[in-house]
Design a protein around this motif. Structure first.
Motif, short mmCIF file in Angstrom:
data_model
loop_
_atom_site.label_atom_id
_atom_site.label_comp_id
_atom_site.label_asym_id
_atom_site.label_seq_id
_atom_site.Cartn_x
_atom_site.Cartn_y
_atom_site.Cartn_z
N ASP A 1 0.66 5.85 -6.74
CA ASP A 1 0.24 5.72 -5.34
C ASP A 1 -1.18 5.18 -5.25
O ASP A 1 -2.06 5.56 -6.02
N HIS A 2 -1.41 4.30 -4.28
CA HIS A 2 -2.76 3.79 -4.07
C HIS A 2 -3.66 4.85 -3.43
O HIS A 2 -4.87 4.87 -3.69
N LEU A 3 -3.06 5.70 -2.60
CA LEU A 3 -3.86 6.67 -1.86
C LEU A 3 -3.11 7.99 -1.77
O LEU A 3 -1.91 8.01 -1.50
N VAL A 4 -3.82 9.09 -2.01
CA VAL A 4 -3.22 10.42 -1.97
C VAL A 4 -4.04 11.30 -1.02
O VAL A 4 -5.27 11.39 -1.13
N LEU B 1 5.27 13.69 0.91
CA LEU B 1 5.77 12.60 1.75
C LEU B 1 5.08 11.32 1.31
O LEU B 1 3.84 11.29 1.18
N THR B 2 5.86 10.28 1.07
CA THR B 2 5.28 9.01 0.67
C THR B 2 5.78 7.90 1.59
O THR B 2 6.90 7.96 2.12
N ALA B 3 4.94 6.90 1.80
CA ALA B 3 5.31 5.74 2.60
C ALA B 3 4.66 4.51 2.00
O ALA B 3 3.56 4.59 1.41
N CYS B 4 5.31 3.38 2.15
CA CYS B 4 4.76 2.10 1.69
C CYS B 4 4.57 1.18 2.88
O CYS B 4 5.49 1.01 3.70
N LEU B 5 3.37 0.59 2.98
CA LEU B 5 3.05 -0.38 4.01
C LEU B 5 2.78 -1.73 3.34
O LEU B 5 2.16 -1.78 2.28
N ASN B 6 3.24 -2.78 3.96
CA ASN B 6 3.03 -4.12 3.42
C ASN B 6 1.62 -4.60 3.78
O ASN B 6 1.42 -5.48 4.59
N LEU C 1 0.85 -1.19 0.00
CA LEU C 1 0.00 0.00 0.00
C LEU C 1 0.89 1.24 0.00
O LEU C 1 1.65 1.48 0.94
N SER C 2 0.81 2.04 -1.07
CA SER C 2 1.59 3.27 -1.19
C SER C 2 0.70 4.46 -0.88
O SER C 2 -0.35 4.64 -1.50
N ILE C 3 1.13 5.29 0.08
CA ILE C 3 0.38 6.46 0.52
C ILE C 3 1.24 7.69 0.29
O ILE C 3 2.43 7.70 0.62
N LEU C 4 0.62 8.74 -0.25
CA LEU C 4 1.33 10.00 -0.47
C LEU C 4 0.49 11.13 0.10
O LEU C 4 -0.73 11.16 -0.06
N THR C 5 1.15 12.06 0.79
CA THR C 5 0.47 13.28 1.22
C THR C 5 1.22 14.47 0.66
O THR C 5 2.46 14.50 0.63
#
Length: 264
Positions: free
Chosen positions: A29-32, A241-246, A2-6
């Motif tokens: 990104d999956h979610l912005v 800022l982006t983060a990836c969660l498994n 899961l890739s999240i970007l703000t």
């Protein structure tokens, strides 16, 4: 994954919003989380373009023209009204639950800025208090599967350099997140790095943009990066800022489960 970007879109006018949309759609990104949205044509262009690209959008325009926050997702979502009930400025705090395995709830935040004027300080304090109260009302399990992200307009107590002018209630918001077992993803993965997401005209750096994850999600965090390209290209005045969660979208998880035969 899961890739999240703000990213703070700085209430983009139409021309800048067109370039921002191009940049966003070049990513996967999956979610912005979009912060500092407006009721103007730039924000409308961004949200319309994200919807046209197949993303669902949660956004509540403010009736008084206040700036806000939006969440756009490629993964199916459902509203999370119980989380946002009672927040003083609901347009600045959208929330959705993702159809993932396990479920992940996203709370986007655009915290009011303040020039130390009493009315603005009161507005900011009330918003932070009601957001904290809303998260406190969640069950421990729901908080464990919560991601909070956006432009908080606060810095940490140990921010380097130290800046005068921030009040105790502003520092206390990050303390409250920690007390609720919501962990700063970037700081966890990069404990020795002082990151910045907004650079003042005199070159001073501030870390205003964050992603926090609940206790069940922190072990799934595999990466976190501040992306300065949109700031340097003058698409906005903030780094993203982006983060990836498994974490896996439920439909994918179900396909993987059914594809593996049981062994007896």
């Amino acid at each position: 994954m899961l890739s999240i970007l703000t990213i703070n879109v700085q209430a983009a006018a139409l021309a800048r919003a067109q370039n921002l949309l191009t940049w966003l759609l070049q990513r996967d990104d999956h979610l912005v989380i979009l912060t500092e949205t407006s009721n103007g044509p730039g924000t409308r262009h961004l949200l319309t373009g994200l919807r046209a690209a197949g993303m669902s959008v949660a956004h509540q325009p403010s009736l008084d023209g206040d700036r806000g926050c939006a969440i756009a997702s490629r993964i199916p979502t459902r509203p999370a009204p119980d989380l946002t009930a009672g927040i003083s400025l609901p347009g600045r705090a959208p929330a959705v639950t993702l159809d993932t395995h396990p479920d992940v709830t996203i709370l986007g935040l655009y915290v009011p800025s303040s020039d130390r004027a009493p009315a603005k300080l009161a507005k900011k304090r009330a918003f932070l208090t009601t957001v904290t109260d809303a998260m406190t009302r969640l069950s421990a399990d729901d908080r464990a599967h919560l991601v909070v992200g956006g432009d908080y307009n606060v810095i940490s107590r140990d921010h380097q350099p130290r800046y005068p002018g921030f009040q105790s209630f502003e520092y206390e918001f990050l303390d409250a997140l920690a007390a609720l077992k919501l962990t700063d993803v970037h700081r966890t993965l990069h404990p020795d790095v002082q990151a910045y997401s907004w650079i003042g005209r005199n070159g001073s750096g501030y870390r205003f943009d964050y992603l926090h994850a609940g206790a069940a999600l922190v072990p799934t965090a595999v990466s976190s990066t501040y992306l300065h390209q949109p700031r340097q290209a003058k698409l906005t005045d903030h780094a993203a800022l982006t983060a990836c969660l498994n974490v896996t979208p439920r439909a994918v998880a179900e396909r993987l489960t059914t594809a593996v035969p049981a062994l007896f």
